[in-house]
Enzyme design. Structure first.
Site, PDB file in Angstrom:
ATOM      1  N   THR A 147      46.602  44.812  40.960  1.00 50.71           N
ATOM      2  CA  THR A 147      47.309  44.710  42.240  1.00 50.71           C
ATOM      3  C   THR A 147      47.488  43.225  42.550  1.00 50.71           C
ATOM      4  O   THR A 147      48.430  42.602  42.103  1.00 50.71           O
ATOM      5  CB  THR A 147      46.554  45.448  43.362  1.00 50.71           C
ATOM      6  OG1 THR A 147      45.182  45.035  43.380  1.00 50.71           O
ATOM      7  CG2 THR A 147      46.629  46.949  43.147  1.00 50.71           C
ATOM      8  N   LYS A 170      39.652  46.114  37.332  1.00 51.25           N
ATOM      9  CA  LYS A 170      40.523  45.405  38.262  1.00 51.25           C
ATOM     10  C   LYS A 170      39.779  45.286  39.581  1.00 51.25           C
ATOM     11  O   LYS A 170      38.934  46.105  39.929  1.00 51.25           O
ATOM     12  CB  LYS A 170      41.865  46.111  38.450  1.00 51.25           C
ATOM     13  CG  LYS A 170      41.845  47.454  39.151  1.00 51.25           C
ATOM     14  CD  LYS A 170      41.738  47.471  40.653  1.00 51.25           C
ATOM     15  CE  LYS A 170      42.780  46.608  41.309  1.00 51.25           C
ATOM     16  NZ  LYS A 170      42.592  46.628  42.825  1.00 51.25           N
ATOM     17  N   THR A 181      36.127  46.768  45.508  1.00 50.36           N
ATOM     18  CA  THR A 181      37.415  47.447  45.382  1.00 50.36           C
ATOM     19  C   THR A 181      37.845  47.315  43.938  1.00 50.36           C
ATOM     20  O   THR A 181      38.546  46.409  43.549  1.00 50.36           O
ATOM     21  CB  THR A 181      38.498  46.900  46.319  1.00 50.36           C
ATOM     22  OG1 THR A 181      39.634  47.748  46.172  1.00 50.36           O
ATOM     23  CG2 THR A 181      38.883  45.486  46.062  1.00 50.36           C
ATOM     24  N   GLU A 261      40.863  37.125  45.235  1.00 47.17           N
ATOM     25  CA  GLU A 261      42.018  36.647  45.991  1.00 47.17           C
ATOM     26  C   GLU A 261      41.769  35.279  46.618  1.00 47.17           C
ATOM     27  O   GLU A 261      40.831  35.099  47.396  1.00 47.17           O
ATOM     28  CB  GLU A 261      42.359  37.655  47.096  1.00 47.17           C
ATOM     29  CG  GLU A 261      42.935  38.948  46.568  1.00 47.17           C
ATOM     30  CD  GLU A 261      43.111  39.998  47.642  1.00 47.17           C
ATOM     31  OE1 GLU A 261      43.831  40.972  47.381  1.00 47.17           O
ATOM     32  OE2 GLU A 261      42.515  39.865  48.728  1.00 47.17           O
TER      33      GLU A 261
END
Length: 385
Positions: A147, A170, A181, A261
């Site tokens: 993602t 991932k 996550t 991120e």
């Protein structure tokens, strides 16, 4: 080599049109002769439909295939979303000539939207025709589940006795304890039954997948699966298997930490000298999740005061006068006060090690985290758009 490295596995990653651009559907197939499997899942009470489905089918601790998609989490989609998951499993079973009870389903992406089922089911057909055991197939699968990740995350370990473990993962945001996550599929050609596999995965994930904590967000879709084909014909000892499974899991978790991120810092928080391992974990997690600590570290600021504040909030046994805070090898706090000027600690590099020594017991734990940067805020403020 990764998920197709162990004998008995084929895989494919394709662009099904679930999201705009790039591969978005992956299929991993266990050709046996064994079909043992185990899984660990999110502890979030809001569980996505694929999690609920996969938990059910894994009660038998057997799987022939895993189908994964990015581009949509299929979470908070009601009975219709669960039916979509069931339909996906039935489609995979149809093309592979097996039963739906032997198919796990994983999804990742935005919460709250139904999946485009026509595209997804067509993608299953395409993936089934593309299955092979090549290194490229493994990379395609690892790429199809991404993602906001910066790139695929893969690992492989081979034992001298002739068996191996491979896998991919991932996970880039909403990273918190009780898994993160993440979607991860691990494969092995060792001869391991379902009960042993379950125990080994829980032992390995306890100190790896459950020890990364970037932002305190526990996802609705967290899933880690391990499948055993038995194709090597070698039955390792339980201790050997757990050791190798832990090694590969730790490798994948480290890759997730470095690819989180907006991360500009990779931060290890080690709590030692605790009266219990649980206390060490609680303190490490509180510090890792503290926004003031994370933003200070983004600015390369060795602000031990924020660390002291955060650890003091933990539901754990602490004696303030015994605590030491050591940042990148420099003791900044000890005996209840400043030990030396914070400027002595150099945080200009990417890697930061924080050690909190409680001097109360013999237990320790390490939590992996990152800083919270401008990039993190920008990524998550615009995620749904």
């Amino acid at each position: 080599m990764s998920v197709t490295g162990p004998a008995g596995f084929r895989a494919a990653g394709v662009a099904a049109g679930i999201k705009a651009g790039g591969p978005d559907l992956a299929l991993v197939v266990n050709d046996g002769p064994q079909d043992a499997a185990a899984g660990v899942f999110t502890t979030n009470k809001v569980k996505a439909a694929p999690v609920l489905w996969s938990q059910q089918v894994l009660q038998e601790r057997r799987l022939r295939a895993v189908v994964l998609n990015s581009g949509g989490a299929n979470a908070c989609t009601g009975p219709e979303g669960f039916q979509d998951t069931h339909t996906t499993a039935e489609k995979v079973a149809e093309v592979l000539g097996t039963g739906a009870i032997g198919v796990a389903v994983c999804s990742t992406g935005l919460i709250g939207q139904r999946l485009p089922m026509e595209a997804l089911l067509s993608g299953v057909d395409t993936a089934a025709k593309s299955l092979d055991a090549s290194e490229q197939a493994a990379t395609d699968v690892a790429t199809a589940v991404l993602t906001t990740d910066g790139g695929p995350k893969q690992a492989y370990v081979s034992h001298p006795d002739g068996w191996s473990i491979g896998g991919f993962a991932k996970g880039a945001g909403m990273l918190a304890p009780n898994l993160a996550t993440m979607l991860s599929v691990l494969t092995t050609d060792a001869v391991v039954d379902g009960t042993e596999l379950d125990a080994a995965l829980r032992a390995a994930s306890r100190t790896t997948f459950d020890r990364i904590d970037v932002d305190g967000g526990t996802s609705t879709n967290d899933t880690v699966l391990v499948l055993a084909s038995g194709a090597s014909g070698v039955r390792p000892s339980s201790s050997e298997f757990v050791e190798q499974l832990t090694t590969i899991s730790a490798d994948l978790v480290r890759q997730m930490q470095h690819g989180a991120e907006g991360a500009t810092k990779a931060i290890d928080i080690t709590v030692r000298g605790a009266v219990s391992e649980d206390d060490a974990v609680r303190i490490g997690r509180v510090v890792a999740e503290d926004n003031l600590v994370s933003t200070a570290l983004f600015g390369s600021d060795p602000n031990w005061g924020r660390i002291a504040m955060a650890l003091g909030r933990a539901q754990a046994e602490i004696d303030v006068d015994k605590v030491e805070i050591i940042t990148n090898g420099v003791t900044l706090y000890a005996g209840g006060t400043r030990a030396q000027d914070r400027s002595a600690a150099d945080l200009s590099g990417r890697d930061i090690e924080i050690v909190i020594d409680l001097h109360l017991g013999e237990h320790a734990a390490t939590i992996l985290t990152t800083d919270l940067s401008h990039g993190y805020v920008e990524e998550n403020s615009a995620y749904s758009s």
